[in-house]
Enzyme design. Structure first.
Site, mmCIF file in Angstrom:
data_model
loop_
_atom_site.group_PDB
_atom_site.id
_atom_site.type_symbol
_atom_site.label_atom_id
_atom_site.label_comp_id
_atom_site.label_asym_id
_atom_site.label_seq_id
_atom_site.Cartn_x
_atom_site.Cartn_y
_atom_site.Cartn_z
ATOM 1 N N HIS A 29 42.742 39.247 45.235
ATOM 2 C CA HIS A 29 42.068 38.040 45.702
ATOM 3 C C HIS A 29 42.757 37.514 46.958
ATOM 4 O O HIS A 29 43.986 37.596 47.095
ATOM 5 C CB HIS A 29 42.119 36.945 44.637
ATOM 6 C CG HIS A 29 41.301 37.229 43.419
ATOM 7 N ND1 HIS A 29 40.410 38.282 43.324
ATOM 8 C CD2 HIS A 29 41.229 36.554 42.222
ATOM 9 C CE1 HIS A 29 39.830 38.250 42.129
ATOM 10 N NE2 HIS A 29 40.307 37.220 41.448
ATOM 11 N N SER A 67 36.519 51.068 19.635
ATOM 12 C CA SER A 67 37.711 51.630 20.282
ATOM 13 C C SER A 67 38.733 52.154 19.287
ATOM 14 O O SER A 67 39.697 52.823 19.692
ATOM 15 C CB SER A 67 38.380 50.566 21.162
ATOM 16 O OG SER A 67 37.526 50.129 22.188
ATOM 17 N N CYS A 95 43.402 33.353 37.615
ATOM 18 C CA CYS A 95 44.021 34.288 38.560
ATOM 19 C C CYS A 95 44.179 33.680 39.948
ATOM 20 O O CYS A 95 45.238 33.811 40.588
ATOM 21 C CB CYS A 95 43.209 35.578 38.625
ATOM 22 S SG CYS A 95 41.436 35.338 38.854
ATOM 23 N N ARG A 139 43.622 25.945 28.435
ATOM 24 C CA ARG A 139 44.434 25.589 29.599
ATOM 25 C C ARG A 139 44.625 24.091 29.791
ATOM 26 O O ARG A 139 45.694 23.650 30.210
ATOM 27 C CB ARG A 139 43.830 26.197 30.866
ATOM 28 C CG ARG A 139 43.980 27.699 30.941
ATOM 29 C CD ARG A 139 43.260 28.258 32.152
ATOM 30 N NE ARG A 139 43.311 29.724 32.160
ATOM 31 C CZ ARG A 139 42.463 30.486 32.833
ATOM 32 N NH1 ARG A 139 41.490 29.926 33.553
ATOM 33 N NH2 ARG A 139 42.571 31.802 32.789
#
Length: 349
Positions: A249, A39, A133, A102
């Site tokens: 979602h 990239s 999410c 987390r």
């Protein structure tokens, strides 16, 4: 004014981070996009029509931490495990979107609308974790219910969009849907990003299953709300399903509360919560749906709650339907709101 790097800037969440920064969510002096070696040389500012003060795209190995205040990781758990602590040791605040850190006790797991106190001081680790999410929209709906009548247990079924699988997931759903529409008798191709073909189907498995039958996604939905809400004993049961929807979602959430409530009281508590849009039975439509939530930026930034009801035979049992944009509320927006909160608390920037 912040100097901020977006690791994984060419991916779905990274692009949304750049777009939100361009909208002015936090003041920036310089933005460094970080991507893979293939990239390098891409002009993301021009590609995405951004007016940000953008540095040239670099690889994470060439990223100089001396010129950074914060780095938002959107490149997956492998990159986070390999690079996040190295940059944190150099003094860069890391906001990590992966599941790498987390559940570490020394890493705050933060939804600013729910547990802002977790960022009262800068963590010694230099790491802040962005939740899953589906967890983010779930806890934003659960928090007012807990304050209203104290949560005892949660049962949640998620209906997760293809964008949770990144740009590749979106491409697979679009291409596979066209293939089936062109030839309904065509044999399914390989499962690809979702393990099984997604077009016109449902895949009730997101991530690998453990010995108990829980998938990786379901384990996150069980563990993360406990840490964010400060309820280590909260009973949570989760079923995660991938659905042939491009964005946003949805979740069917059933809770059991310590105290009896009414539907009107639940609706009032949710409606009084900043960042939630509540749909009542008198509204048209009377519930949120992924397509309508994704249609406007102002709706993409909210958590939408409808189908609010209390069981007639059990006033301690309530149910809600929750929809949110997984790329904004569930990832990029929450990450940058963490940065915004750290700046307001005067230990960043």
């Amino acid at each position: 004014m912040l100097r901020i790097a977006i690791i994984g800037a060419t991916g779905a969440v990274g692009r949304e981070c750049l777009a939100l920064l361009d909208s002015g969510i936090v003041p920036v002096e310089r933005v460094v996009p970080v991507g893979s070696a293939r990239s390098v040389g891409r002009d993301l500012g021009a590609e995405l029509a951004l007016s940000l003060p953008m540095a040239p795209l670099v690889t994470v190995g060439d990223l100089d931490p001396r010129g950074l205040d914060v780095a938002v990781f959107c490149a997956g758990v492998d990159v986070s495990n390999r690079e996040a602590e190295r940059l944190a040791a150099a003094g860069v605040l890391i906001v990590d979107n992966s599941s790498a850190f987390r559940m570490r006790p020394d890493v705050p797991l933060v939804v600013p609308q729910v547990n802002p106190g977790a960022l009262a001081v800068r963590p010694d680790s230099g790491l802040v974790a962005n939740p899953n999410c589906s967890t983010i929209q779930l806890v934003r709906a659960l928090q007012p219910l807990h304050e209203l009548a104290t949560l005892e247990s949660v049962v949640v079924a998620t209906y997760q969009a293809a964008s949770g699988g990144g740009l590749r997931g979106l491409e697979e759903l679009a291409e596979g849907s066209r293939r089936v529409l062109d030839d309904p008798g065509a044999q399914d191709g390989p499962g690809g990003r979702f393990g099984q073909p997604l077009p016109f189907s449902l895949v009730p498995e997101i991530g690998l299953q453990d010995d108990s039958g829980l998938t990786h996604e379901e384990r996150k939905l069980v563990r993360e709300p406990r840490k964010i809400l400060g309820l280590p004993e909260l009973r949570v049961s989760a079923t995660a399903v991938r659905v042939p929807v491009f964005h946003c979602h949805s979740e069917a959430v059933h809770v059991r509360l310590r105290e009896p409530v009414t539907t009107a009281a639940v609706e009032k508590a949710l409606a009084a919560t900043p960042g939630l849009r509540v749909y009542s039975r008198s509204d048209s439509p009377s519930y949120p749906m992924p397509r309508s939530v994704f249609a406007r930026p102002e709706d993409r930034a909210l958590v939408h709650v409808g189908r609010i009801r209390v069981e007639p035979e059990d006033p301690r049992a309530a149910a809600v339907w929750v929809v949110a944009d997984n790329l904004w509320v569930g990832a990029a927006l929450n990450a940058l709101q963490i940065v915004e909160l750290a700046t307001k608390n005067r230990w960043l920037g």
